[in-house]
Write an enzyme that holds these catalytic residues in place. Structure first.
Site, PDB file in Angstrom:
ATOM      1  N   ARG A  25       0.825  -1.205   0.000  1.00 14.06           N
ATOM      2  CA  ARG A  25       0.000   0.000   0.000  1.00 14.06           C
ATOM      3  C   ARG A  25       0.858   1.253   0.000  1.00 14.06           C
ATOM      4  O   ARG A  25       1.803   1.371   0.771  1.00 14.06           O
ATOM      5  CB  ARG A  25      -0.870  -0.016   1.260  1.00 14.06           C
ATOM      6  CG  ARG A  25      -1.430   1.322   1.666  1.00 14.06           C
ATOM      7  CD  ARG A  25      -2.847   1.464   1.235  1.00 14.06           C
ATOM      8  NE  ARG A  25      -3.300   2.814   1.475  1.00 14.06           N
ATOM      9  CZ  ARG A  25      -4.343   3.115   2.224  1.00 14.06           C
ATOM     10  NH1 ARG A  25      -5.037   2.182   2.788  1.00 14.06           N
ATOM     11  NH2 ARG A  25      -4.708   4.360   2.383  1.00 14.06           N
ATOM     12  N   ARG A  50      -5.690   1.817  -4.302  1.00 15.61           N
ATOM     13  CA  ARG A  50      -4.780   1.134  -3.398  1.00 15.61           C
ATOM     14  C   ARG A  50      -4.955  -0.367  -3.490  1.00 15.61           C
ATOM     15  O   ARG A  50      -6.052  -0.877  -3.771  1.00 15.61           O
ATOM     16  CB  ARG A  50      -4.914   1.617  -1.954  1.00 15.61           C
ATOM     17  CG  ARG A  50      -6.157   1.212  -1.202  1.00 15.61           C
ATOM     18  CD  ARG A  50      -7.398   1.974  -1.559  1.00 15.61           C
ATOM     19  NE  ARG A  50      -7.322   3.406  -1.350  1.00 15.61           N
ATOM     20  CZ  ARG A  50      -7.644   3.976  -0.200  1.00 15.61           C
ATOM     21  NH1 ARG A  50      -8.028   3.273   0.829  1.00 15.61           N
ATOM     22  NH2 ARG A  50      -7.608   5.269  -0.092  1.00 15.61           N
ATOM     23  N   ASP A 105      -6.825  -1.705   1.576  1.00 13.04           N
ATOM     24  CA  ASP A 105      -7.220  -0.723   2.589  1.00 13.04           C
ATOM     25  C   ASP A 105      -7.964  -1.479   3.682  1.00 13.04           C
ATOM     26  O   ASP A 105      -8.893  -2.239   3.395  1.00 13.04           O
ATOM     27  CB  ASP A 105      -8.139   0.326   1.938  1.00 13.04           C
ATOM     28  CG  ASP A 105      -8.578   1.400   2.916  1.00 13.04           C
ATOM     29  OD1 ASP A 105      -7.768   1.797   3.783  1.00 13.04           O
ATOM     30  OD2 ASP A 105      -9.735   1.856   2.812  1.00 13.04           O
ATOM     31  N   ASP A 133      -9.965  -0.893   7.256  1.00 15.61           N
ATOM     32  CA  ASP A 133     -10.553   0.088   8.168  1.00 15.61           C
ATOM     33  C   ASP A 133     -11.286  -0.635   9.296  1.00 15.61           C
ATOM     34  O   ASP A 133     -11.927  -1.669   9.062  1.00 15.61           O
ATOM     35  CB  ASP A 133     -11.582   0.962   7.437  1.00 15.61           C
ATOM     36  CG  ASP A 133     -10.954   1.872   6.398  1.00 15.61           C
ATOM     37  OD1 ASP A 133      -9.766   2.190   6.516  1.00 15.61           O
ATOM     38  OD2 ASP A 133     -11.677   2.269   5.470  1.00 15.61           O
TER      39      ASP A 133
END
Ligand code: ATP
Ligand code: CA
Ligand code: CA
Length: 151
Positions: free
Chosen positions: A99, A108, A111, A113
């Site tokens: 990344r 990307r 990712d 989260d």
């Protein structure tokens, strides 16, 4: 095998585990491969196990136009890591998977989260949970509902 516990908990260890919901997203290269490696790596984070996996959704990119579509998935994990320690573990997986962070909301490879915890809220300069964009991302809301339904 039951996990042994020392009598003095480590600083980044919480008294009890709880369920966290982690969103995986990829819109560059072998997107399925990145999601699959991410699942494997998340399953190996200390004091953490994957409880359930949502279906995988293909979504339009957020941010700059002209980006490839995303693959998104959400995992329910049981963890006793402190939320900031969990974020560090996730960011280290992102880094290992190549990344880069050149453009905000740009494309990307991976990712990760933290979308929500079942019982914890966090408001710090580096971590806000529930994720502030949760209410605006229908695919996250659907995946969260999917996971909460199977627990
Ligand atoms: P968005 O967060 O809107 O989906 P993004 O994922 O592209 O955008 P990043 O560049 O990956 O944003 O992350 C920027 C910073 O957001 C991270 O360095 C991290 O400290 C912070 N952050 C705050 N809350 C969270 C969260 N709940 N999960 C992951 N990162 C978070
Ligand atoms: Ca994101
Ligand atoms: Ca992120």
């Amino acid at each position: 095998m039951p996990k042994s516990r020392s009598s003095v908990a480590a600083a980044n260890d919480r008294d009890r585990s709880e369920i966290a919901y982690v969103a995986l997203g990829s819109n560059l290269g072998d997107r399925d491969g990145y999601l699959s490696r991410a699942r494997e790596r998340i399953g190996r984070i200390p004091k953490t196990r994957i409880v359930a996996e949502s279906s995988i959704a293909e979504t339009l990119p957020i941010g700059p136009a002209g980006q490839p579509m995303y693959l998104n998935q959400m995992l329910a994990i049981e963890t006793s890591l402190d939320p900031h320690r969990l974020l560090q573990e996730l960011q280290s997986i992102e880094r290992d998977e190549g990344r880069t962070r050149s453009v905000r909301w740009g494309p990307r490879t991976l990712d990760l989260d933290i979308v929500a915890f079942d019982h914890t809220q966090v408001h710090s300069p580096t971590l806000v949970v529930p994720h502030p964009e949760l209410r605006n991302r229908d695919f996250w809301l659907r995946q969260l509902e999917e996971l909460r339904g199977v627990k």
